[in-house]
Design a protein around this motif. Structure first.
Motif, PDB file in Angstrom:
ATOM      1  N   ILE A 153       4.089 -71.243 -37.515  1.00  0.00           N
ATOM      2  CA  ILE A 153       2.684 -71.695 -37.578  1.00  0.00           C
ATOM      3  C   ILE A 153       2.200 -71.665 -39.025  1.00  0.00           C
ATOM      4  O   ILE A 153       1.362 -72.486 -39.425  1.00  0.00           O
ATOM      5  N   GLU A 154       2.780 -70.741 -39.823  1.00  0.00           N
ATOM      6  CA  GLU A 154       2.376 -70.664 -41.240  1.00  0.00           C
ATOM      7  C   GLU A 154       2.689 -71.973 -41.966  1.00  0.00           C
ATOM      8  O   GLU A 154       1.923 -72.432 -42.805  1.00  0.00           O
ATOM      9  N   GLU A 155       3.814 -72.570 -41.640  1.00  0.00           N
ATOM     10  CA  GLU A 155       4.206 -73.828 -42.313  1.00  0.00           C
ATOM     11  C   GLU A 155       3.352 -75.004 -41.841  1.00  0.00           C
ATOM     12  O   GLU A 155       3.041 -75.910 -42.596  1.00  0.00           O
ATOM     13  N   PHE A 156       2.936 -74.934 -40.555  1.00  0.00           N
ATOM     14  CA  PHE A 156       2.133 -76.053 -40.023  1.00  0.00           C
ATOM     15  C   PHE A 156       0.661 -75.943 -40.423  1.00  0.00           C
ATOM     16  O   PHE A 156      -0.093 -76.901 -40.283  1.00  0.00           O
ATOM     17  N   SER A 157       0.268 -74.733 -40.910  1.00  0.00           N
ATOM     18  CA  SER A 157      -1.175 -74.504 -41.133  1.00  0.00           C
ATOM     19  C   SER A 157      -1.645 -74.857 -42.530  1.00  0.00           C
ATOM     20  O   SER A 157      -2.803 -74.625 -42.867  1.00  0.00           O
ATOM     21  N   ARG A 158      -0.731 -75.383 -43.358  1.00  0.00           N
ATOM     22  CA  ARG A 158      -1.166 -75.764 -44.715  1.00  0.00           C
ATOM     23  C   ARG A 158      -0.349 -76.977 -45.156  1.00  0.00           C
ATOM     24  O   ARG A 158       0.719 -77.228 -44.623  1.00  0.00           O
ATOM     25  N   PRO A 159      -0.888 -77.729 -46.115  1.00  0.00           N
ATOM     26  CA  PRO A 159      -0.131 -78.880 -46.599  1.00  0.00           C
ATOM     27  C   PRO A 159       1.212 -78.404 -47.160  1.00  0.00           C
ATOM     28  O   PRO A 159       1.343 -77.254 -47.585  1.00  0.00           O
ATOM     29  N   ARG A 160       2.194 -79.268 -47.190  1.00  0.00           N
ATOM     30  CA  ARG A 160       3.498 -78.896 -47.725  1.00  0.00           C
ATOM     31  C   ARG A 160       3.338 -78.445 -49.171  1.00  0.00           C
ATOM     32  O   ARG A 160       2.620 -79.094 -49.956  1.00  0.00           O
ATOM     33  N   ARG A 161       3.959 -77.303 -49.539  1.00  0.00           N
ATOM     34  CA  ARG A 161       3.741 -76.743 -50.886  1.00  0.00           C
ATOM     35  C   ARG A 161       4.814 -77.178 -51.871  1.00  0.00           C
ATOM     36  O   ARG A 161       4.526 -77.614 -52.965  1.00  0.00           O
ATOM     37  N   ASP A 162       6.092 -77.133 -51.458  1.00  0.00           N
ATOM     38  CA  ASP A 162       7.148 -77.370 -52.468  1.00  0.00           C
ATOM     39  C   ASP A 162       7.395 -78.860 -52.678  1.00  0.00           C
ATOM     40  O   ASP A 162       7.018 -79.649 -51.842  1.00  0.00           O
ATOM     41  N   ALA A 218      12.990 -69.016 -46.324  1.00  0.00           N
ATOM     42  CA  ALA A 218      12.849 -68.709 -47.768  1.00  0.00           C
ATOM     43  C   ALA A 218      11.682 -67.752 -48.012  1.00  0.00           C
ATOM     44  O   ALA A 218      11.672 -66.990 -48.977  1.00  0.00           O
ATOM     45  N   ALA A 219      10.714 -67.798 -47.101  1.00  0.00           N
ATOM     46  CA  ALA A 219       9.544 -66.904 -47.235  1.00  0.00           C
ATOM     47  C   ALA A 219       9.809 -65.558 -46.573  1.00  0.00           C
ATOM     48  O   ALA A 219       8.901 -64.715 -46.472  1.00  0.00           O
ATOM     49  N   GLY A 220      11.052 -65.351 -46.093  1.00  0.00           N
ATOM     50  CA  GLY A 220      11.435 -64.046 -45.554  1.00  0.00           C
ATOM     51  C   GLY A 220      11.185 -63.844 -44.071  1.00  0.00           C
ATOM     52  O   GLY A 220      11.134 -62.706 -43.587  1.00  0.00           O
ATOM     53  N   HIS A 221      11.018 -64.931 -43.321  1.00  0.00           N
ATOM     54  CA  HIS A 221      10.690 -64.776 -41.893  1.00  0.00           C
ATOM     55  C   HIS A 221      11.900 -64.952 -40.971  1.00  0.00           C
ATOM     56  O   HIS A 221      11.754 -65.160 -39.765  1.00  0.00           O
ATOM     57  N   GLY A 222      13.108 -64.870 -41.510  1.00  0.00           N
ATOM     58  CA  GLY A 222      14.320 -65.122 -40.720  1.00  0.00           C
ATOM     59  C   GLY A 222      14.483 -64.208 -39.522  1.00  0.00           C
ATOM     60  O   GLY A 222      15.063 -64.592 -38.510  1.00  0.00           O
ATOM     61  N   GLY A 223      13.941 -62.994 -39.604  1.00  0.00           N
ATOM     62  CA  GLY A 223      14.115 -62.055 -38.497  1.00  0.00           C
ATOM     63  C   GLY A 223      13.011 -62.152 -37.453  1.00  0.00           C
ATOM     64  O   GLY A 223      12.977 -61.377 -36.499  1.00  0.00           O
ATOM     65  N   GLU A 224      12.097 -63.115 -37.617  1.00  0.00           N
ATOM     66  CA  GLU A 224      10.964 -63.211 -36.663  1.00  0.00           C
ATOM     67  C   GLU A 224      11.164 -64.379 -35.698  1.00  0.00           C
ATOM     68  O   GLU A 224      12.063 -65.187 -35.864  1.00  0.00           O
ATOM     69  N   GLN A 225      10.280 -64.429 -34.697  1.00  0.00           N
ATOM     70  CA  GLN A 225      10.442 -65.446 -33.647  1.00  0.00           C
ATOM     71  C   GLN A 225       9.836 -66.785 -34.073  1.00  0.00           C
ATOM     72  O   GLN A 225       8.991 -66.840 -34.967  1.00  0.00           O
ATOM     73  N   TYR A 226      10.264 -67.852 -33.406  1.00  0.00           N
ATOM     74  CA  TYR A 226       9.941 -69.226 -33.788  1.00  0.00           C
ATOM     75  C   TYR A 226       8.460 -69.491 -34.116  1.00  0.00           C
ATOM     76  O   TYR A 226       8.151 -70.189 -35.088  1.00  0.00           O
ATOM     77  N   ALA A 272      14.081 -78.479 -42.167  1.00  0.00           N
ATOM     78  CA  ALA A 272      13.380 -78.214 -43.432  1.00  0.00           C
ATOM     79  C   ALA A 272      12.211 -77.249 -43.227  1.00  0.00           C
ATOM     80  O   ALA A 272      11.972 -76.338 -44.035  1.00  0.00           O
ATOM     81  N   MET A 273      11.480 -77.425 -42.122  1.00  0.00           N
ATOM     82  CA  MET A 273      10.340 -76.533 -41.857  1.00  0.00           C
ATOM     83  C   MET A 273      10.841 -75.104 -41.672  1.00  0.00           C
ATOM     84  O   MET A 273      10.272 -74.147 -42.192  1.00  0.00           O
ATOM     85  N   ALA A 274      11.949 -74.978 -40.942  1.00  0.00           N
ATOM     86  CA  ALA A 274      12.478 -73.632 -40.691  1.00  0.00           C
ATOM     87  C   ALA A 274      13.007 -73.012 -41.979  1.00  0.00           C
ATOM     88  O   ALA A 274      12.775 -71.825 -42.258  1.00  0.00           O
TER      89      ALA A 274
END
Ligand code: FVH
Length: 293
Positions: free
Chosen positions: A284-293, A272-280, A265-267
């Motif tokens: 950190i963006e997902e861990f750095s803020r409370p869950r949004r959706d 969905a935020a467009g980071h599929g082509g970047e490294q694992y 789910a985190m991945a």
């Protein structure tokens, strides 16, 4: 015991407090102890500790006082009274708590005329007094340094910085690391046990994987600090496909799939935020803020 050795006080003689006082005594430091239940001091007094008749007697000006209680409320219950004069005392708080509690306590201590250091003990009582016992500290280095010769009796004392909240944050961050590694190991053990592989056999493989991932951390940390996550090894979208395998396999062999689904789910949020082509580490963006959706 050499009387010219710097002295130290330990407030709170639970499992950890007794280990702390024992290490100071063993290193030859004149050690004063105080505990709500005085009987817990008996063995230490027999070993040369001085049992303070009161908290005021335990906290003379200029004293380094290591406080090791159940929680922060106990600290205030004990010391936030007119009967106790903290002027000129250096409190080293070794009670577990949050960064907010540590920062609040530092402000409280300053109002009471005391110096305040916050600490986190990354060891169990039997390890105290050995190099393996890491004691994290935070607060003004000028308040810590004069007492290092005494505190070195506890183990390896690390100073993290001036912010009093740092030791508590590192403490919980270390716990997050510990429990996450253990949970991942248990997930893997549950998976292979469905094929008759015992935990001892799998542990060797798991240890190799954990050590390998640990080697990635410095490079991944540089990506986080630079804000750039080029996919030099594997793109997140590739990892996500492997995560689907982990979820599907866990469900297929009938083990718990909650942890695999959380990983997935985190991945997926990062995809969905467009980071599929970047490294694992982009996660950190997902861990750095409370869950949004
Ligand atoms: N034990 C461990 O392995 C961990 C390692 C990491 C750090 N933790 C933290 O250390 C703090 C103390 O833990 P502990 O294991 O020594 O805890 P206890 O054996 O339960 O001793 C608690 C002491 O606190 C005193 N106390 C509690 N409440 C009060 C109060 N209201 N007023 C005065 N003293 C109080 C208690 O006194 P008594 O019951 O003996 O009279 C003990 O001295 C803790 O933050 C761990 O997270 C240990």
């Amino acid at each position: 015991m050499e009387r010219n050795e710097p002295s130290v006080t330990v407030i709170g003689l639970g499992l950890m407090g007794r280990a702390l006082a024992g290490a100071f005594l063993k290193a030859g430091h004149p050690t004063t102890v105080w505990n709500r239940t005085t009987a817990k001091a008996d063995r230490l007094v027999a070993d040369g500790a001085r049992l303070a008749p009161s908290l005021t007697a335990a906290l003379r000006p200029g004293t380094l006082a290591a406080v090791c209680l159940t929680d922060y409320p106990a600290l205030y219950e004990l010391l936030d009274t007119d009967e106790v004069d903290l002027t000129g005392t250096t409190l080293l708080q070794l009670t577990s708590g949050s960064s907010g509690q540590a920062r609040d306590a530092a402000r409280w201590a300053e109002r009471r005329g005391a110096r305040y250091l916050d600490g986190a003990i990354m060891a169990v009582p039997p390890a105290i007094g050995t190099a393996e016992a890491v004691i994290l500290t935070s607060g003004p280095r000028t308040d810590l340094d004069p007492h290092r010769p005494v505190l070195d009796a506890l183990g390896t004392v690390d100073h993290l910085g001036t912010d009093h909240g740092l030791a508590a944050l590192y403490d919980v961050a270390g716990l997050a690391m510990m429990w996450s590694v253990l949970n991942a190991w248990l997930q893997g053990t549950a998976l292979v046990r469905t094929a008759g592989v015992d935990a001892t056999t799998y542990a060797g493989f798991a240890r190799t994987i954990a050590a390998g991932v640990a080697d990635w951390l410095p490079g991944y940390a540089e990506q986080i600090d630079s804000g750039s996550f080029p996919a030099e090894v594997s793109a997140l979208e590739t990892d996500a496909r492997a995560m689907a395998h982990l979820v599907e396999e866990s469900e297929a062999v009938g083990v718990n799939a909650e942890l695999p689904r959380l990983i997935q789910a985190m991945a997926h949020r990062a995809l969905a935020a467009g980071h599929g082509g970047e490294q694992y580490p982009v996660l950190i963006e997902e861990f750095s803020r409370p869950r949004r959706d």
